[in-house]
Structures are given as structure tokens and as C-alpha cells.
Design a protein around this motif. Structure first.
Motif, short mmCIF file in Angstrom:
data_model
loop_
_atom_site.label_atom_id
_atom_site.label_comp_id
_atom_site.label_asym_id
_atom_site.label_seq_id
_atom_site.Cartn_x
_atom_site.Cartn_y
_atom_site.Cartn_z
N UNK A 111 -56.42 130.26 86.54
CA UNK A 111 -56.84 128.92 86.99
C UNK A 111 -56.21 128.56 88.33
N UNK A 112 -55.35 129.41 88.84
CA UNK A 112 -54.73 129.16 90.13
C UNK A 112 -55.78 129.29 91.24
N UNK A 113 -55.60 128.53 92.31
CA UNK A 113 -56.53 128.57 93.44
C UNK A 113 -55.79 129.07 94.68
N UNK A 114 -56.26 130.20 95.21
CA UNK A 114 -55.66 130.75 96.43
C UNK A 114 -56.31 130.18 97.69
N UNK A 115 -57.64 130.05 97.67
CA UNK A 115 -58.38 129.44 98.77
C UNK A 115 -59.64 128.81 98.18
N UNK A 116 -59.73 127.50 98.30
CA UNK A 116 -60.85 126.77 97.71
C UNK A 116 -62.00 126.55 98.69
N UNK A 117 -63.14 126.19 98.13
CA UNK A 117 -64.33 125.95 98.93
C UNK A 117 -64.14 124.80 99.91
N UNK A 118 -63.53 123.73 99.46
CA UNK A 118 -63.40 122.54 100.32
C UNK A 118 -62.61 122.85 101.58
N UNK A 130 -72.85 125.54 112.43
CA UNK A 130 -73.60 126.73 112.85
C UNK A 130 -73.95 127.63 111.67
N UNK A 131 -73.17 127.56 110.60
CA UNK A 131 -73.45 128.39 109.43
C UNK A 131 -73.26 127.58 108.15
N UNK A 132 -73.92 128.01 107.10
CA UNK A 132 -73.69 127.48 105.77
C UNK A 132 -72.43 128.14 105.23
N UNK A 133 -71.40 127.35 104.94
CA UNK A 133 -70.11 127.90 104.53
C UNK A 133 -69.97 128.03 103.02
N UNK A 134 -71.06 127.91 102.29
CA UNK A 134 -71.00 128.02 100.84
C UNK A 134 -70.68 129.43 100.39
N UNK A 135 -69.65 129.59 99.56
CA UNK A 135 -69.23 130.90 99.05
C UNK A 135 -69.98 131.19 97.75
N UNK A 166 -44.15 138.53 97.88
CA UNK A 166 -44.35 137.07 98.02
C UNK A 166 -45.63 136.59 97.34
N UNK A 167 -45.46 136.14 96.11
CA UNK A 167 -46.61 135.77 95.27
C UNK A 167 -46.72 134.27 95.07
N UNK A 168 -46.33 133.49 96.04
CA UNK A 168 -46.37 132.03 95.90
C UNK A 168 -47.80 131.49 95.85
N UNK A 169 -48.71 132.10 96.62
CA UNK A 169 -50.02 131.49 96.86
C UNK A 169 -51.18 132.11 96.08
N UNK A 170 -50.95 133.12 95.27
CA UNK A 170 -52.06 133.87 94.69
C UNK A 170 -52.93 133.00 93.79
N UNK A 171 -54.21 133.38 93.73
CA UNK A 171 -55.17 132.64 92.91
C UNK A 171 -56.59 133.00 93.30
N UNK A 172 -57.54 132.28 92.77
CA UNK A 172 -58.96 132.55 93.04
C UNK A 172 -59.28 132.23 94.50
N UNK A 173 -60.07 133.10 95.11
CA UNK A 173 -60.45 132.97 96.52
C UNK A 173 -61.81 133.65 96.71
N UNK A 174 -62.44 133.46 97.87
CA UNK A 174 -63.70 134.17 98.11
C UNK A 174 -63.51 135.69 98.01
#
Length: 289
Positions: free
Chosen positions: A154-161, A174-179, A203-211
Motif C-alpha cells: 500500500x506504500x506509494x513511491x510515485x503517485x499520479x497526482x 503537450x501530453x496526456x500524463x495518465x499512467x 536506502x529503502x525510505x521511499x519504496x512503493x507503487x510507482x509507474x
């Protein structure tokens, strides 16, 4: 081991671990973990919030602090949550201690983990010369990221917003940024968090779901100063980087680089390559819309 001596004077709120006295913190860690820290092995983080030491038990102890009102649950528990990952070449967490330091208005934690003897490839995160990594190293990185990608979290590494906001800020509409594809990522994949000749991810501080392809895209970006290595990243991770999510991840790196350059005026080895790559990526993404 001797008890921690009482402090004779009030302790100032901490700002930078490297610049302020923290011997009392090290003594506490040594007492609680029943170890001795090798002071000469100190490795301070760039943000002033972390330091690591080799111990007399041939382990690595990473100490970090946060202001009490700025505890971020995700980054604070990153190493702890990553301890359940399998198939990933990384240090293994053995035990942790955490405590509140009212005198400094800080919260501390110390994580004892297996010692990685191989040094990081580039302490500042980017490379200016080919590090000469062999096929076995690339294979280990690929298998580690593949194993990580399939781990549910459930961790988020890089979110859509955030991705949409940053790409739009720099490149407009210029582009649709939807992942369209997501997977689990380390989310801080640069050359300062990778070791050689043995490949370990640190260094595992930031890991999580990403594109999908986010880690490969980030490593590609930090390799742009050495075209042969950037090309190798593209080749090794082509199945991820050639996807829409992978291209958006690369464009996000370019956006971050160009935004930083516009604000500071400082040119990095990857600044101009990122500018050129952005034009190509935007063209590819627009063709897919």
C-alpha cells in the motif's frame, strides 16, 4: 559498556546531524544494541538527517532523526517494511530501536542491518564515467527489480497526482500524463544507492507503487552524462521503458531536471541530454494518444 553520562547542558534542537554534537545519541545506541560503533567509519547523508557506522559485530547501523512534528510514516518505516521483501539484493534488517528526544524536539531510530562491503558507485547519485559494470551486475539488478515489482504494498513511491503536476508544470498540456501500468519500485534509484562490484540496492525510505519502469527511468536519467551507460539501461530495461508508463517516467525525470535548472541555473552532466530526450519522449507519447 559504560552507561550514558548525564548531559551537563541543555541540548539544542538538531538541524544537521553532521554539524552538531550527537555523541550522547551514539552512546545510547551502543548501550541499547550492546555494540560498539566505529566512529571513523561514519557516513553522513546529504540531508543532515542520517549517519551510518560499521559496528564491532560486523554489522551496519544507520541512525536517523526527524523533527517530532514532521514524522512521515512512509519514509520513517521504509527499512522496516522492506525487511519482508524477497528476491531483492539488499541489506537485511536485524533489529531497530526508536525513541523520542524532547531536548532536541526530535525522534530518533537506529537500524542494525547486514554490512555491505561493496562501495556505492557514485556518492552524488550521477555518473560522469562508465563504472565498467559486468553482465552479472546487470543481471542481478534486473532480477532484483523484477522481484520487487511483483511485491504487493500500500506504500506509494510515485503517485499520479505528483507526476501529472510536475510534467504539466514544465511541459504544459503537450501530453496526456495518465499512467496505465503500475508496479512496486525502489523509488530512489540512482548510482548513490547502488553498489559494485556486487550489486546491492540501498536506502529503502521511499519504496512503493510507482509507474511501470520508474526505477529504470530514474537510473537512465542519472546516466545521461555517460551515453554508453544510458544506452545500456535502455537496452536492459527496454520492455519497461518502451511502455507508456516507462516513457512518462522518463519524461518526469526530464521535467525534474529542467525545473531544477530553471530555478538554480546550475548545469549538471544530464541537463542538456534530458532537454533533448524530453522532445523525443513528448513526440512518442503524442503519437500514442
Amino acid at each position: 559498556m559504560a552507561d550514558v553520562a548525564p548531559q551537563a547542558h541543555p541540548v539544542k534542537p538538531i538541524q544537521d546531524f553532521h554539524q552538531q554534537d550527537h555523541e550522547d545519541v551514539l552512546l545510547l545506541v551502543e548501550n541499547w544494541l550492546d555494540i560498539e560503533l566505529d566512529r571513523s567509519s561514519a557516513a553522513y547523508g546529504n540531508t543532515g538527517t542520517t549517519v551510518g557506522f560499521r559496528s564491532n559485530t560486523e554489522m551496519w547501523v544507520r541512525i536517523q532523526w526527524r523533527r517530532a512534528d514532521r514524522i512521515n510514516g512512509q519514509s520513517w518505516t521504509g527499512a522496516e517494511c522492506a525487511s519482508v521483501l524477497t528476491g531483492v539484493s539488499k541489506p537485511q534488517l536485524r533489529r531497530s530501536v526508536r525513541w523520542q528526544d524532547e531536548a532536541r524536539d526530535a525522534v530518533w531510530r537506529a537500524d542494525e542491518m547486514t554490512l555491505v562491503h561493496a562501495p556505492v558507485i557514485a556518492e552524488n547519485g550521477s555518473i560522469t564515467a562508465d563504472p565498467g559494470l559486468g553482465d552479472a551486475w546487470w543481471s542481478e539488478l534486473e532480477s532484483s527489480l523484477a522481484a520487487l515489482a511483483f511485491h504487493r504494498t500500500n506504500r506509494v513511491g510515485m503517485g499520479q497526482a505528483h507526476l501529472t503536476r510536475r510534467i504539466t508544470e514544465v511541459f504544459g498540456d503537450t501530453v496526456d500524463a495518465g499512467v496505465d501500468e503500475w508496479s512496486t519500485a525502489h523509488a530512489d534509484m540512482h548510482w548513490g544507492n547502488l553498489t559494485a562490484p556486487e550489486c546491492h540496492l540501498l536506502d529503502w525510505e521511499d519504496w512503493g507503487v510507482a509507474p511501470r519502469g520508474y526505477d529504470a527511468a530514474t537510473l537512465w536519467g542519472f546516466s545521461l552524462g555517460v551515453p554508453s551507460v544510458a544506452d545500456r539501461v535502455q537496452h536492459e530495461f527496454r520492455q519497461d521503458l518502451c511502455t507508456r508508463a516507462g516513457r512518462l517516467s522518463q519524461l518526469l525525470f526530464c521535467a525534474n531536471v529542467l525545473r531544477a535548472h530553471s530555478r538554480s541555473g546550475k548545469t549538471m552532466p544530464f541537463t542538456e541530454p534530458a532537454r533533448r530526450s524530453a522532445d523525443s519522449l513528448i513526440g512518442q507519447l503524442r503519437q500514442e494518444q
